[in-house]
Design a protein around this motif. Structure first.
Motif, PDB file in Angstrom:
ATOM      1  N   ASP A 237       0.820  -1.212   0.000  1.00  0.00           N
ATOM      2  CA  ASP A 237       0.000   0.000   0.000  1.00  0.00           C
ATOM      3  C   ASP A 237       0.853   1.261   0.000  1.00  0.00           C
ATOM      4  N   ASN A 238       1.946   1.235   0.768  1.00  0.00           N
ATOM      5  CA  ASN A 238       2.848   2.388   0.790  1.00  0.00           C
ATOM      6  C   ASN A 238       3.525   2.592  -0.558  1.00  0.00           C
ATOM      7  N   LEU A 239       3.935   1.494  -1.172  1.00  0.00           N
ATOM      8  CA  LEU A 239       4.597   1.601  -2.468  1.00  0.00           C
ATOM      9  C   LEU A 239       3.623   2.111  -3.529  1.00  0.00           C
ATOM     10  N   ILE A 240       2.375   1.653  -3.479  1.00  0.00           N
ATOM     11  CA  ILE A 240       1.358   2.148  -4.409  1.00  0.00           C
ATOM     12  C   ILE A 240       1.164   3.653  -4.239  1.00  0.00           C
ATOM     13  N   ALA A 241       1.071   4.093  -2.981  1.00  0.00           N
ATOM     14  CA  ALA A 241       0.880   5.525  -2.716  1.00  0.00           C
ATOM     15  C   ALA A 241       2.057   6.338  -3.248  1.00  0.00           C
ATOM     16  N   TRP A 242       3.257   5.828  -3.070  1.00  0.00           N
ATOM     17  CA  TRP A 242       4.453   6.529  -3.547  1.00  0.00           C
ATOM     18  C   TRP A 242       4.497   6.583  -5.073  1.00  0.00           C
ATOM     19  N   ILE A 243       4.174   5.479  -5.718  1.00  0.00           N
ATOM     20  CA  ILE A 243       4.185   5.430  -7.176  1.00  0.00           C
ATOM     21  C   ILE A 243       3.181   6.411  -7.759  1.00  0.00           C
ATOM     22  N   ARG A 244       2.007   6.503  -7.156  1.00  0.00           N
ATOM     23  CA  ARG A 244       0.939   7.314  -7.725  1.00  0.00           C
ATOM     24  C   ARG A 244       1.130   8.809  -7.462  1.00  0.00           C
ATOM     25  N   ASN A 245       1.649   9.179  -6.293  1.00  0.00           N
ATOM     26  CA  ASN A 245       1.755  10.603  -5.968  1.00  0.00           C
ATOM     27  C   ASN A 245       2.914  10.837  -5.009  1.00  0.00           C
ATOM     28  N   PRO A 246       4.141  10.865  -5.534  1.00  0.00           N
ATOM     29  CA  PRO A 246       5.311  11.025  -4.653  1.00  0.00           C
ATOM     30  C   PRO A 246       5.276  12.308  -3.832  1.00  0.00           C
ATOM     31  N   GLN A 247       4.783  13.399  -4.438  1.00  0.00           N
ATOM     32  CA  GLN A 247       4.808  14.683  -3.719  1.00  0.00           C
ATOM     33  C   GLN A 247       3.831  14.730  -2.542  1.00  0.00           C
ATOM     34  N   ALA A 248       2.820  13.864  -2.554  1.00  0.00           N
ATOM     35  CA  ALA A 248       1.920  13.812  -1.406  1.00  0.00           C
ATOM     36  C   ALA A 248       2.629  13.236  -0.189  1.00  0.00           C
ATOM     37  N   ILE A 249       3.664  12.462  -0.413  1.00  0.00           N
ATOM     38  CA  ILE A 249       4.439  11.856   0.668  1.00  0.00           C
ATOM     39  C   ILE A 249       5.653  12.704   1.002  1.00  0.00           C
ATOM     40  N   ASP A 250       6.317  13.209  -0.040  1.00  0.00           N
ATOM     41  CA  ASP A 250       7.485  14.059   0.148  1.00  0.00           C
ATOM     42  C   ASP A 250       7.379  15.219  -0.840  1.00  0.00           C
ATOM     43  N   PRO A 251       6.955  16.409  -0.386  1.00  0.00           N
ATOM     44  CA  PRO A 251       6.762  17.538  -1.304  1.00  0.00           C
ATOM     45  C   PRO A 251       8.005  17.904  -2.099  1.00  0.00           C
ATOM     46  N   GLY A 252       9.175  17.540  -1.592  1.00  0.00           N
ATOM     47  CA  GLY A 252      10.414  17.869  -2.291  1.00  0.00           C
ATOM     48  C   GLY A 252      10.908  16.767  -3.202  1.00  0.00           C
ATOM     49  N   ALA A 253      10.133  15.701  -3.366  1.00  0.00           N
ATOM     50  CA  ALA A 253      10.573  14.562  -4.169  1.00  0.00           C
ATOM     51  C   ALA A 253      10.746  14.962  -5.632  1.00  0.00           C
ATOM     52  N   ALA A 254      11.836  14.484  -6.243  1.00  0.00           N
ATOM     53  CA  ALA A 254      12.088  14.769  -7.659  1.00  0.00           C
ATOM     54  C   ALA A 254      11.310  13.825  -8.570  1.00  0.00           C
TER      55      ALA A 254
END
Length: 278
Positions: free
Chosen positions: A240-257
Motif C-alpha cells: 500500500d505504501n509503495l502504491i501511494a508513492w508510485i501514484r503521488n510522490p509529492q503527497a508523501i514528500d513535497p520535495g521529491a524529484a
C-alpha cells in the motif's frame, strides 16, 4: 571431366560467397564499433538502411498479426470513440486531414508519417497489432496496457474510415471527447506489472531487475524493495505504501524529484507486485 569441372565451379562460387559475406560482416562490425553511422535524429537514415528496416517491420507485423481475428468494425459509436482516441493519442505524431503533426512529431526520425493511407497498406488485424504492441526503435509506443480491447479496435475502425474523410469531416468526428475506458483492475499481477513498468518508462530513471534499459543513475535501483527497512526514505516497505508513492510522490514528500506519472490504482498495484517480488 565435366563433373569435376562442375564441382570446381560450385566450390569456387561457394567460397566466393563466403568470402564476400565475411568481408561484409567485417565491414559492418567496423562501422558498428567505430560509431561512424550517424544515429542523430537531425539527419535522415540512408535510404538502404531505411528501406531495410521498413521491410523488416512490415514482415514482422504481418507474421505476428496473422492469427488475430478481426471483429465487426464501423458502427457510428465506435467511429466516434476511435476518432476521439485518435485526436487524443495519435494526431500529435501523425496529424490528420489538414491537421499537421506537432513539432515533436515533425522532428522524429524515422518520420511517423500520416495515417490517411494506413488502411490501404495494412489489414485491420495488422493495424490492431501495431497499435497494441508498438514498433521498437521508431517512437511508436505500445498501447496494450493503456487502451482496452474495445478502444484499440475503435481506433482501427477509425483508421479504416480516415481515407474517406475530408478536413471538415475529420474535425467534426475528432471533436468528440475520448472518455476514459473502464479501469479494468486485475489485482496484484507481477507479470502485468513488469509490462506496465516499461509503458510508464520507469527504466528511464531506475535500474529495474528484469526490465531492459540503459545504465542509469537518476533514481535509486529498484531491486530488493521488500527487503529494505524503508522505501522512499520514510515508508515501511508495504504494498500500500509503495502504491501511494508510485501514484503521488509529492503527497508523501513535497520535495521529491520523482514525478507523478498519472499511474492508475490498478497499474500501481501490479507494478508494486512486481517490484516487491524482486
Amino acid at each position: 571431366m565435366a563433373a569435376s569441372r562442375t564441382r570446381l565451379i560450385v566450390k569456387t562460387a561457394v567460397m566466393t560467397l563466403l568470402a564476400a559475406g565475411g568481408i561484409a560482416a567485417a565491414g559492418g562490425y567496423t562501422v558498428y564499433q567505430a560509431g561512424w553511422y550517424d544515429i542523430g535524429a537531425s539527419t535522415q537514415h540512408l535510404q538502404p538502411v531505411y528501406s531495410l528496416l521498413e521491410q523488416a517491420m512490415h514482415n514482422s507485423v504481418r507474421h505476428h498479426a496473422k492469427s488475430i481475428v478481426t471483429p465487426s468494425l464501423g458502427d457510428p459509436a465506435q467511429l466516434r470513440r476511435g476518432a476521439g482516441l485518435y485526436r487524443e493519442h495519435c494526431a500529435q505524431c501523425h496529424g490528420g486531414p489538414a491537421t499537421p503533426p506537432s513539432a515533436h512529431g515533425q522532428s522524429m526520425q524515422p518520420v511517423p508519417g500520416p495515417l490517411v493511407d494506413a488502411a490501404a497498406r495494412w489489414k485491420p488485424r495488422e493495424l490492431y497489432w501495431i497499435t497494441r504492441h508498438g514498433i521498437k526503435m521508431s517512437g511508436m509506443p505500445a498501447w496494450e496496457l493503456r487502451l482496452g480491447e474495445a478502444d484499440t479496435w475503435a481506433l482501427v475502425a477509425f483508421l479504416n474510415r480516415l481515407p474517406d474523410l475530408d478536413a471538415a469531416a475529420y474535425r467534426a468526428l475528432a471533436a468528440n471527447e475520448a472518455t476514459p475506458a473502464p479501469d479494468g483492475s486485475q489485482g496484484g499481477d507481477p507479470r502485468r506489472g513488469k509490462k506496465i513498468i516499461a509503458q510508464y518508462a520507469c527504466q528511464s530513471c531506475h535500474t529495474i531487475p528484469g526490465v531492459t534499459g540503459s545504465e542509469v543513475d537518476v533514481g535509486r535501483p529498484l531491486d530488493g524493495l521488500a527487503r529494505r527497512p524503508v522505501i522512499a526514505g520514510r515508508l515501511a516497505p508495504t504494498q500500500d505504501n509503495l502504491i501511494a508513492w508510485i501514484r503521488n510522490p509529492q503527497a508523501i514528500d513535497p520535495g521529491a524529484a520523482m514525478p507523478a506519472m498519472g499511474v492508475t490504482e490498478s497499474d500501481a498495484r501490479d507494478i508494486s507486485a512486481y517490484l516487491l517480488s524482486k
